[in-house]
Design an enzyme around this catalytic site. Structure first.
Site, PDB file in Angstrom:
ATOM      1  CB  SER A 196      -0.933  -0.034   1.207  1.00 17.59           C
ATOM      2  OG  SER A 196      -1.990   0.864   1.043  1.00 17.59           O
ATOM      3  CG  ASP A 266     -10.835 -20.087 -13.342  1.00 20.45           C
ATOM      4  OD1 ASP A 266     -11.930 -20.684 -13.234  1.00 20.45           O
ATOM      5  OD2 ASP A 266     -10.166 -19.719 -12.364  1.00 20.45           O
ATOM      6  CG  ASP A 270     -11.313 -21.334  -7.441  1.00 16.30           C
ATOM      7  OD1 ASP A 270     -12.018 -20.507  -8.064  1.00 16.30           O
ATOM      8  OD2 ASP A 270     -10.075 -21.332  -7.512  1.00 16.30           O
ATOM      9  CG  ASP A 418      -6.525  -3.233  -3.575  1.00 19.67           C
ATOM     10  OD1 ASP A 418      -7.284  -2.465  -2.932  1.00 19.67           O
ATOM     11  OD2 ASP A 418      -5.295  -3.258  -3.397  1.00 19.67           O
ATOM     12  CG  HIS A 457      -5.520  -2.546   0.236  1.00 18.77           C
ATOM     13  ND1 HIS A 457      -4.837  -2.133  -0.880  1.00 18.77           N
ATOM     14  CD2 HIS A 457      -4.998  -1.847   1.260  1.00 18.77           C
ATOM     15  CE1 HIS A 457      -3.948  -1.216  -0.545  1.00 18.77           C
ATOM     16  NE2 HIS A 457      -4.017  -1.031   0.759  1.00 18.77           N
TER      17      HIS A 457
END
Ligand SMILES: *[C@@H]1O[C@H](CO)[C@@H](O)[C@H](O)[C@H]1NC(C)=O
Ligand SMILES: *[C@@H]1O[C@H](CO)[C@@H](O)[C@H](O)[C@H]1NC(C)=O
Ligand SMILES: *[C@@H]1O[C@H](CO)[C@@H](O)[C@H](O)[C@H]1NC(C)=O
Ligand SMILES: *[C@@H]1O[C@H](CO)[C@@H](O)[C@H](O)[C@H]1NC(C)=O
Ligand SMILES: *[C@@H]1O[C@H](CO)[C@@H](O)[C@H](O)[C@H]1NC(C)=O
Ligand SMILES: *[C@@H]1O[C@H](CO)[C@@H](O)[C@H](O)[C@H]1NC(C)=O
Length: 525
Positions: A196, A266, A270, A418, A457
């Site tokens: 960050s 994909d 999951d 994030d 984040h």
């Protein structure tokens, strides 16, 4: 005789090993440290104290578990920059036993330039000589109120310069000098580690101080600060302009619906969207749906879907030009689009970083009411913030040739979910480095970017998604063994979780449906 030599050599070897691992259990060596010479600064004081069985208490959000049993020489250095009238504290913690021969500086978070004891503890515990600084602005990650403006109401430019970049050089120069003085040898390798604000500082090191670190780990970097921080205000402006304030529960319904739609793209369901750019979730799909919120049902309206769509799209100006990026599908919306209920009415409540940045630095009026910001005003704020502060705290200069020439390695990672710092800003930086430095293959030799699917984040709580298990270890082996990371090991928690890999940008991990959701079931494509 032979036996004697064996014992003698064993003793000699043991003493060599002890000095190699840097044991330095002398109280005098700690208390007699001298002021180091730091270019551009004057060291005011130095104070070394030997601490045995020292504990650093846990701290919500920054240090989940206490660090115990530390045996360190703890050094406080106070310095001032010529003409700046500042007092910068640099703390250096030196393990008394088992120094691993390396130096590591740690970055800060929010409006703090360093975690101080909260990062020194874990880093010294691992055997590193560790350093951290307050940049002369104290330690308050949540508010810059104490230092942003001078008494006359103008911006405290010296404090901003220290917070933005100067402290990165201070902490490295002081930390390395004290490390060498104490152990009587230079650290073999020097590292930066931060996320960050700390990730932004890592990139500052690569851009402005290319010789200071052999390896830099930069997580979720707060780069392009003057622009991305204003973009964090966008969800509040949208809610205000559309006069629609969705509850956190409604916002979560959209995040969940996007994951439900795009998770399996994909090949593996999951709970993680692997590649948000390949997700075309349409928020209007939820119009008319009922969601269960704290015991009562709310029907999703068209205006709520409109607000959510604009938040995902990110800020545009009146001419339809993009001002910055939006959040990815899968990211939680309720931090930037936070609301509070006042006297029975729901209203917007800005995130503290954009709230403080706009009031103190852009408008320069701590009492400014952010509810006044409409689409046109926000467009002006973008321009003013960038014009005034890009050169100070943009931290996104793509010319890394000096860092490359110095032999440095830069490992950047960013969670694709994030909720605070837009991952596309980090991708934009990597793309610009490639353009400025003749293509991806050359850049991959010293700078790799890893986008972690589903991770929020700095992998805060709850750590959903493919969380990198030890990106710092990957950096160390790149620097010291020349093993460039082909991927990062990661782990998804939860019932459908397991081992994963994170691929270097622009590759993504593809599930090779072999029936096992393990790291070996994924390829970088
Ligand atoms: C040095 O640090 C110790 C322990 O924190 C403290 O008691 C002492 O007052 C400090 N000395 C100076 C000169 O700052
Ligand atoms: C070290 O500190 C811990 C916690 O403060 C304490 O329980 C323990 O007895 C101490 N150990 C020694 C050897 O002093
Ligand atoms: C991020 O960039 C990608 C690739 O250009 C694009 O497909 C995607 O829509 C962007 N996402 C956001 C949230 O801006
Ligand atoms: C809430 O309503 C009360 C009574 O009408 C009023 O006195 C108070 O100022 C209101 N609070 C806020 C924060 O608007
Ligand atoms: C990049 O920086 C180096 C020095 O660090 C400089 O020599 C070079 O001219 C710069 N390149 C560009 C394109 O600005
Ligand atoms: C699952 O992984 C194990 C260990 O890598 C391997 O032996 C096994 O064949 C795999 N199962 C399938 C169905 O491919």
């Amino acid at each position: 005789m032979a036996r004697f030599f064996l014992v003698f050599f064993a003793a000699l070897l043991a003493s060599v090993a002890a000095s190699y691992t840097g044991d330095r259990n002398s109280k005098c060596a700690c208390t007699a440290l001298k002021k180091p010479d730091i270019p551009g600064a004057e060291v005011i004081s130095i104070n070394g104290t030997q601490l045995l069985n020292h504990t650093v208490a846990a701290f919500p959000g920054l240090l989940p578990e206490p660090v115990t049993g530390l045996a360190i020489c703890a050094v406080d250095v106070v310095l001032t920059h010529k003409g700046a009238h500042d007092q910068v504290l640099v703390k250096v913690w030196l393990p008394l036993k088992g120094w691993n021969g390396r130096f590591q500086a740690n970055g800060g978070s929010g409006f703090a330039a360093g975690g101080l004891d909260l990062t020194l503890g874990p880093t010294a515990k691992l055997g590193y000589a560790a350093a951290s600084t307050d940049a002369g602005v104290g330690f308050n990650p949540l508010s810059p109120e104490a230092w942003a403006l001078l008494a006359d109401g103008s911006v405290n430019q010296e404090a901003l310069a220290s917070f933005a970049y100067r402290s990165v050089s201070d902490v490295a120069l002081v930390g390395k000098a004290i490390t060498e003085q104490f152990y009587r040898k230079k650290p073999k390798y020097s590292y930066w580690n931060g996320c960050s604000t700390g990730g932004r500082q890592g990139l500052v090191a690569a851009q402005r101080y290319p010789d200071l670190f052999d390896g830099i780990l930069a997580g979720a970097p707060a780069i392009s600060w003057p622009t991305y921080v204003v973009a964090e205000q966008w969800p509040q402006v949208v809610m205000h302009e559309e006069n629609t304030f969705p509850s956190p529960c409604e916002l979560k319904a959209f995040t969940d619906a996007a994951v439900a739609e795009c998770d399996a793209v994909d090949g593996l369901a999951d709970g993680v969207i692997n590649n948000p750019s390949a997700c075309n979730f349409n928020p209007y799909k939820l119009v008319g749906h009922q969601v269960e919120c704290e015991g009562h049902k709310i029907t999703i309206t068209e205006s709520v879907a409109k607000v959510v769509r604009k938040i995902y799209q990110g800020p545009f100006n009146q001419d339809g030009q993009r001002l910055w990026y939006g959040l990815n599908f899968g990211a939680a919306l309720n931090t930037l689009a936070n609301t509070v209920v006042v006297n029975g009415t729901r209203k917007g409540s800005s995130f503290f970083v954009n709230d403080a940045w706009i009031r103190y630095w852009v408008i320069k009026n701590p009492k400014y009411d952010l509810d006044q910001i409409d689409y046109t005003t926000l467009e002006h704020l973008f321009a003013e913030s960038a014009t005034e502060y890009d050169s100070i705290i943009g931290s996104d200069n793509p010319n890394l040739s000096a860092f490359e020439n110095a032999g440095g390695k830069l490992l950047v990672w960013h969670g694709l979910s994030d909720q605070l710092i837009f991952p596309n800003g980090t991708v934009n930086y990597r793309d610009r480095v490639e353009q400025s430095m003749s293509g991806p293959s050359k850049v991959n030799d010293f700078f790799r970017l890893f986008l972690a699917p589903g991770v929020d984040h700095c992998a805060g709580t709850p750590s959903l998604g493919a969380v990198p298990t030890d990106p710092f270890a990957a950096l160390v082996s790149w620097v010291e063994e020349k093993k460039a990371p082909a991927h990062l090991p990661a782990q998804v928690s939860g019932p459908q979780g397991g081992d994963r890999i994170i691929c270097p940008y622009p590759l993504t991990a593809k599930y090779q449906a072999d029936g096992n959701a393990s790291a070996a079931s994924f390829d970088c494509v």
